[in-house]
Design a protein around this motif. Sequence first.
Motif, short mmCIF file in Angstrom:
data_model
loop_
_atom_site.label_atom_id
_atom_site.label_comp_id
_atom_site.label_asym_id
_atom_site.label_seq_id
_atom_site.Cartn_x
_atom_site.Cartn_y
_atom_site.Cartn_z
N CYS A 4 0.54 -1.25 -0.16
CA CYS A 4 -0.16 0.18 0.09
C CYS A 4 0.90 1.11 -0.40
N PHE A 6 1.14 5.82 0.89
CA PHE A 6 0.17 6.49 2.26
C PHE A 6 0.88 7.95 2.12
N LEU A 47 3.42 -0.51 5.11
CA LEU A 47 2.09 -1.26 5.09
C LEU A 47 1.62 -1.84 3.87
N ARG A 49 -1.49 -4.87 3.09
CA ARG A 49 -3.33 -5.15 3.35
C ARG A 49 -3.52 -6.83 2.39
N VAL A 81 -3.08 -1.88 11.57
CA VAL A 81 -3.15 -0.67 11.94
C VAL A 81 -4.96 -0.65 11.42
N PRO A 83 -8.55 0.63 11.00
CA PRO A 83 -9.19 0.31 9.43
C PRO A 83 -9.35 2.43 9.40
N CYS A 86 -5.72 3.92 8.54
CA CYS A 86 -5.52 3.55 7.32
C CYS A 86 -6.52 5.40 6.76
N GLN A 87 -7.42 4.89 6.93
CA GLN A 87 -7.91 6.08 5.84
C GLN A 87 -7.84 7.58 6.04
N VAL A 91 -4.52 5.16 2.88
CA VAL A 91 -3.72 4.28 2.50
C VAL A 91 -4.10 4.17 1.08
#
Length: 96
Positions: A4, A6, A47, A49, A81, A83, A86-87, A91
């Motif tokens: 990811c 970010f 990061l 996912r 991490v 959610p 992440c938002q 991400v």
Amino acid sequence: MRICNFDGARPLGAPKDWDQHLDGACGVLPVLDAVDEQSGLNFMYSLWRPTAEDLAALQAGGALRLGIMGSSHPVINMAVVAPDVCQQAGVVEIPD
């Protein structure tokens, strides 16, 4: 697992003297440098996912494997991490 990108990440490419013909392909990994408050040392965070297949394997009793190239193991840490974090960090998965 999907890499990811970010907010605040910088691209980390192949190590110095990496020979793609001998060592294989080495892509770019977005990392964020952060100084550890206890040790004062730099950590590079990336990061990842999990795919649906990864999640299914983990839920069925699978495990994560970490690979380190070299003959000594550096200090590492792993965490999940949340959610909302992440938002906030923007991400997004990098397509294959």
